[in-house]
Write a protein that holds these residues in place. Structure first.
Motif, PDB file in Angstrom:
ATOM      1  N   PRO A  97       0.841  -1.206   0.000  1.00 21.68           N
ATOM      2  CA  PRO A  97       0.000   0.000   0.000  1.00 21.68           C
ATOM      3  C   PRO A  97       0.872   1.250   0.000  1.00 21.68           C
ATOM      4  O   PRO A  97       1.951   1.269   0.594  1.00 21.68           O
ATOM      5  CB  PRO A  97      -0.785  -0.125   1.314  1.00 21.68           C
ATOM      6  CG  PRO A  97       0.070  -0.981   2.184  1.00 21.68           C
ATOM      7  CD  PRO A  97       0.770  -1.939   1.278  1.00 21.68           C
ATOM      8  N   PRO A 130      -2.722  -1.496 -11.819  1.00 23.70           N
ATOM      9  CA  PRO A 130      -3.579  -2.520 -11.225  1.00 23.70           C
ATOM     10  C   PRO A 130      -3.045  -3.929 -11.487  1.00 23.70           C
ATOM     11  O   PRO A 130      -2.260  -4.158 -12.405  1.00 23.70           O
ATOM     12  CB  PRO A 130      -4.929  -2.309 -11.926  1.00 23.70           C
ATOM     13  CG  PRO A 130      -4.869  -0.928 -12.493  1.00 23.70           C
ATOM     14  CD  PRO A 130      -3.438  -0.690 -12.835  1.00 23.70           C
ATOM     15  N   ASP A 146       2.232   5.497  -4.872  1.00 18.90           N
ATOM     16  CA  ASP A 146       1.603   4.539  -5.790  1.00 18.90           C
ATOM     17  C   ASP A 146       2.293   4.645  -7.143  1.00 18.90           C
ATOM     18  O   ASP A 146       2.026   5.557  -7.923  1.00 18.90           O
ATOM     19  CB  ASP A 146       0.114   4.845  -5.917  1.00 18.90           C
ATOM     20  CG  ASP A 146      -0.610   3.825  -6.809  1.00 18.90           C
ATOM     21  OD1 ASP A 146       0.054   2.846  -7.213  1.00 18.90           O
ATOM     22  OD2 ASP A 146      -1.793   4.009  -7.088  1.00 18.90           O
ATOM     23  N   GLU A 151     -12.284  -0.508  -6.695  1.00 17.01           N
ATOM     24  CA  GLU A 151     -11.070  -1.241  -6.328  1.00 17.01           C
ATOM     25  C   GLU A 151     -10.941  -2.540  -7.102  1.00 17.01           C
ATOM     26  O   GLU A 151      -9.836  -2.985  -7.391  1.00 17.01           O
ATOM     27  CB  GLU A 151     -11.054  -1.523  -4.828  1.00 17.01           C
ATOM     28  CG  GLU A 151     -10.827  -0.289  -3.974  1.00 17.01           C
ATOM     29  CD  GLU A 151     -10.615  -0.657  -2.523  1.00 17.01           C
ATOM     30  OE1 GLU A 151     -10.537  -1.864  -2.224  1.00 17.01           O
ATOM     31  OE2 GLU A 151     -10.514   0.262  -1.700  1.00 17.01           O
ATOM     32  N   ALA A 152     -12.056  -3.175  -7.433  1.00 16.68           N
ATOM     33  CA  ALA A 152     -12.039  -4.423  -8.206  1.00 16.68           C
ATOM     34  C   ALA A 152     -13.064  -4.307  -9.332  1.00 16.68           C
ATOM     35  O   ALA A 152     -14.203  -3.887  -9.107  1.00 16.68           O
ATOM     36  CB  ALA A 152     -12.359  -5.624  -7.320  1.00 16.68           C
ATOM     37  N   SER A 210      -7.742  -5.251 -10.225  1.00 13.97           N
ATOM     38  CA  SER A 210      -7.901  -4.685  -8.879  1.00 13.97           C
ATOM     39  C   SER A 210      -6.714  -3.776  -8.590  1.00 13.97           C
ATOM     40  O   SER A 210      -5.628  -3.949  -9.155  1.00 13.97           O
ATOM     41  CB  SER A 210      -7.982  -5.796  -7.823  1.00 13.97           C
ATOM     42  OG  SER A 210      -6.796  -6.564  -7.814  1.00 13.97           O
ATOM     43  N   ASP A 211      -6.929  -2.788  -7.690  1.00 13.03           N
ATOM     44  CA  ASP A 211      -5.872  -1.818  -7.388  1.00 13.03           C
ATOM     45  C   ASP A 211      -6.188  -1.134  -6.055  1.00 13.03           C
ATOM     46  O   ASP A 211      -7.364  -0.940  -5.705  1.00 13.03           O
ATOM     47  CB  ASP A 211      -5.782  -0.772  -8.505  1.00 13.03           C
ATOM     48  CG  ASP A 211      -4.578   0.128  -8.343  1.00 13.03           C
ATOM     49  OD1 ASP A 211      -3.482  -0.278  -8.753  1.00 13.03           O
ATOM     50  OD2 ASP A 211      -4.737   1.237  -7.793  1.00 13.03           O
ATOM     51  N   PHE A 212      -5.120  -0.748  -5.317  1.00  7.94           N
ATOM     52  CA  PHE A 212      -5.307  -0.049  -4.043  1.00  7.94           C
ATOM     53  C   PHE A 212      -6.023   1.282  -4.233  1.00  7.94           C
ATOM     54  O   PHE A 212      -6.856   1.688  -3.418  1.00  7.94           O
ATOM     55  CB  PHE A 212      -3.961   0.192  -3.363  1.00  7.94           C
ATOM     56  CG  PHE A 212      -3.352  -1.057  -2.795  1.00  7.94           C
ATOM     57  CD1 PHE A 212      -3.946  -1.728  -1.739  1.00  7.94           C
ATOM     58  CD2 PHE A 212      -2.178  -1.569  -3.317  1.00  7.94           C
ATOM     59  CE1 PHE A 212      -3.396  -2.871  -1.225  1.00  7.94           C
ATOM     60  CE2 PHE A 212      -1.616  -2.718  -2.805  1.00  7.94           C
ATOM     61  CZ  PHE A 212      -2.222  -3.380  -1.752  1.00  7.94           C
ATOM     62  N   SER A 213      -5.651   1.977  -5.334  1.00  9.37           N
ATOM     63  CA  SER A 213      -6.236   3.305  -5.534  1.00  9.37           C
ATOM     64  C   SER A 213      -7.409   3.282  -6.496  1.00  9.37           C
ATOM     65  O   SER A 213      -7.834   4.329  -6.962  1.00  9.37           O
ATOM     66  CB  SER A 213      -5.162   4.269  -6.053  1.00  9.37           C
ATOM     67  OG  SER A 213      -4.674   3.842  -7.310  1.00  9.37           O
ATOM     68  N   SER A 214      -7.922   2.095  -6.844  1.00 10.86           N
ATOM     69  CA  SER A 214      -9.120   1.880  -7.658  1.00 10.86           C
ATOM     70  C   SER A 214      -8.820   1.868  -9.160  1.00 10.86           C
ATOM     71  O   SER A 214      -7.911   2.522  -9.650  1.00 10.86           O
ATOM     72  CB  SER A 214     -10.220   2.893  -7.351  1.00 10.86           C
ATOM     73  OG  SER A 214      -9.828   4.180  -7.741  1.00 10.86           O
ATOM     74  N   ASP A 240      -5.264   2.713 -13.251  1.00  4.04           N
ATOM     75  CA  ASP A 240      -5.807   3.098 -11.945  1.00  4.04           C
ATOM     76  C   ASP A 240      -5.991   4.610 -11.863  1.00  4.04           C
ATOM     77  O   ASP A 240      -5.664   5.352 -12.815  1.00  4.04           O
ATOM     78  CB  ASP A 240      -4.934   2.573 -10.802  1.00  4.04           C
ATOM     79  CG  ASP A 240      -3.549   3.188 -10.794  1.00  4.04           C
ATOM     80  OD1 ASP A 240      -3.326   4.218 -11.471  1.00  4.04           O
ATOM     81  OD2 ASP A 240      -2.670   2.640 -10.093  1.00  4.04           O
TER      82      ASP A 240
END
Length: 636
Positions: free
Chosen positions: A281, A315, A311, A370-371, A341-345, A398
């Motif tokens: 993260p 993704p 970041d 996010e997904a 998928s990704d931490f920051s969407s 992302d």
């Protein structure tokens, strides 16, 4: 000779008020002279190595120090050094002999690091594992040597001190040899002697100055992105010689690595690699710490740099359907499912196809998630080539603008075209015997993978690589008709068949005297005409056989034709053999052709010679006239 002096060791925190001169270990006296001096070792809490005093009070006996000596490593592990040519002194609990226990070992004279010995045999030395790993600094073939280190060494009173090891005096320490002699080993296997020297010579001085390290990253470099690699430049310096650089990471990224500085240099610049995984993260911290040791194992003050993690990675994206290796037929509809998928969407997913078909599309997500999952579809062209490849690609972006691609998925196009197969031997209606090779001719738009050989519907053999053939021993089967069949397959399983009916005949006929066969069909396994015999076909004769052999001046011929009859020599054999003395001879046996009508010209033969009779064809002949004025004259 008197006995040798004893060994005295005193460890203390405060020895004020106590005169160390009162601690002596002289050698004993005897009729033949005094024994060697003993040793007095003093060490207080402020000293790193302590003081050794050897004084024989005017006696001349020799004092050999316990020594490792020097040799070449023949085998090595983390804690055990082996020299098969050594003969180390052995420990003995009964006599109190220590062997090499407590001495220091340098396993490689090309470097300075030493290890404490805890046990030994005649050919092996075991070191204290807490001191490190021998294999980090030495290897088989390196020269090793024992090492003594003292803050102060004093030799006096006519002592004769010898050591097979090198002796080091710490920086700021002293060596005094007064009215005595000292012999010690040097790294090059020579010997250094200090005799009757009031202020002895420093044999080797220890380096106590710390090396220094500097991280050369520009000051503005304060962040590192996920999935990114940052090269960290480092400069190290020392007043004598550098040793090992250690690069450590802590925080959200942990680990360390070390690097030896090549050669005996005082300044060295290098780079270390920092990689931040993409699944971390953002907003975490990475703490870099770098230190260096010098050749004397002095360690620098560690230097640190803290970096913020941002970041920097796209993704995680994958094509989940179809699976790699899936096959489709030309004209099929293909559905492609992509997940990201990704931490920051995730803000978008893209797709493309290449190879035997082309397609592309994109899906956007507002608001970002996010997904995400996207489904795409396209059609494979109906004329897509057999066994062609189709490559499916996808990517996702992302909210930070990072884009990442999915692993390419390769799928195939099914081959729906059957191969071809044809029996090239034996042919339909053949007479066969003995052992023969059944051969086929095959073809396929991609490739034939195997051919099955059948006899009367029963599988005999499967051949999986060219040449596609089968050895058939006909002697194992009944005489008469048999069906030989083949089935060819390609890699996809498409197939083709062919079959022929043959006759197995093992009968062997030998013709050794002149023989005439009248019109008809004659069937044998093998026919041998020999001994100068003549086999004459009279009329329309067919010979069907596996083989025909003419030897020893034999002749196969047919009888002369008449105006009312014809002779036909028809051979249906699988193998024909004629030696140099034999022949198939039908020369001069037929009449030459004539014209079709009574007024037509005679037919012509070789050399443009007129034929002998109108309207009758012959076995040689030129063409007979057919009554068509446009047809060229025979002499043209």
């Amino acid at each position: 000779t008197g006995g040798g002096g004893g060994r005295v060791a005193v460890y203390y925190g405060d020895i004020s008020g106590f005169d160390t001169a009162n601690i002596v270990a002289y050698g004993g006296t005897g009729r033949r002279g005094r024994g060697g001096a003993g040793t007095v070792f003093l060490k207080d809490s402020s000293q790193a190595y302590g003081e050794l005093i050897i004084d024989n009070n005017g006696g001349s006996g020799e004092t050999p120090l316990r020594s490792v000596g020097s040799g070449v490593i023949t085998d090595l592990s983390a804690t055990v050094l082996t020299d098969e040519n050594a003969d180390f002194p052995l420990p003995d609990p009964d006599t109190g002999a220590l062997g090499l226990e407590g001495l220091e070992l340098n396993p490689n004279i090309e470097q300075e690091r030493t290890f404490t010995i805890i046990d030994n045999t005649a050919t092996t030395i075991t070191i204290n594992a807490a001191d490190g790993d021998l294999t980090e600094v030495a290897q088989v073939g390196n020269r090793y040597i024992g090492v003594y280190t003292f803050d102060t060494l004093t030799v006096s009173g006519e002592s004769k001190v010898t050591a097979q090891d090198i002796v080091e005096i710490a920086e700021g320490g002293s060596l005094t040899v007064n009215g005595a002699s000292l012999e010690v080993a040097l790294l090059d296997d020579s010997v250094a002697s200090v005799v009757d020297t009031a202020n002895g010579t420093v044999i080797e001085t220890l380096d106590t100055t710390l090396p220094e390290v500097e991280i050369l990253l520009p000051p503005e470099v304060t962040t590192v992105g996920t999935s990114q690699t940052l090269m960290v430049p480092v400069r190290v310096t020392d007043d004598v010689a550098l040793g090992t650089i250690v690069f450590s990471r802590s925080g959200v990224v942990e680990g360390s690595q070390s690097r030896e500085v090549p050669g005996e240099v005082q300044t060295y610049t290098t780079e270390f690699e920092l990689f931040v995984p993409g699944d971390l993260p953002p907003q975490g911290l990475v703490i870099l710490e770098i230190s260096v040791t010098d050749a004397a194992r002095n360690r620098s003050v560690p230097v640190q740099r803290t970096l913020s993690v941002t970041d920097g990675s796209g993704p995680i994206v994958n094509i989940t359907s179809p699976l790699p290796g899936t096959f489709f037929r030309p004209g099929d509809d293909v559905e492609v499912v992509v997940e990201a998928s990704d931490f920051s969407s995730v803000t978008s997913i893209g797709f493309s196809a290449s190879g035997v078909a082309s397609a592309s599309d994109e899906r956007s997500f507002d608001p970002a998630v996010e997904a995400a999952t996207a489904t795409f579809s396209f059609q494979i062209p109906a004329d897509a080539p057999a066994a062609g490849s189709l490559f499916l690609s996808a990517s996702a972006t992302d909210a930070a603008g990072n884009t990442e691609s999915a692993p390419v998925v390769s799928v195939g196009i099914l081959d729906i075209t059957n191969p071809t197969v044809s029996l090239t031997y034996p042919h339909e209606g053949a007479v066969v015997g003995q052992v023969l090779t059944v051969d086929v001719s095959t073809s396929d738009d991609v490739g034939v993978s195997s051919v099955e050989f059948y006899l009367d519907g029963s599988l005999q053999e499967t051949v999986s690589a060219p040449p596609f053939s089968w050895e058939w021993d006909t002697t194992l089967y009944s005489e008469g008709p048999h069906v030989v069949g083949v089935v060819a397959y390609d890699e996809t399983g498409n197939s083709a068949v062919d079959e022929v009916t043959v006759t197995v005949n093992q009968t062997v006929l030998t013709v050794s005297s002149d023989t005439v066969w009248e019109s008809g069909t004659y069937t044998y396994g093998d026919v041998h005409v020999t001994n100068g015999a003549s086999l004459t076909f009279n009329g329309n004769v067919t010979l069907r056989a596996n083989s025909l052999t003419l030897t020893n001046g034999s002749v196969l011929t047919h009888s002369a034709a008449t105006t009312a009859t014809t002779s036909r020599l028809n051979l249906e054999v699988e193998a024909l053999s004629i030696d140099g003395t034999s022949a198939i001879d039908v020369s001069g046996k037929g009449y030459l052709g004539g014209g079709r009508s009574a007024t037509g010209d005679y037919g012509r033969t070789l050399g443009n010679v007129p034929g002998s009779y109108r309207g009758v064809s012959g076995s040689y002949g030129g063409l007979g006239k057919i009554g068509d004025p446009s047809y060229p004259a025979p002499d043209t």
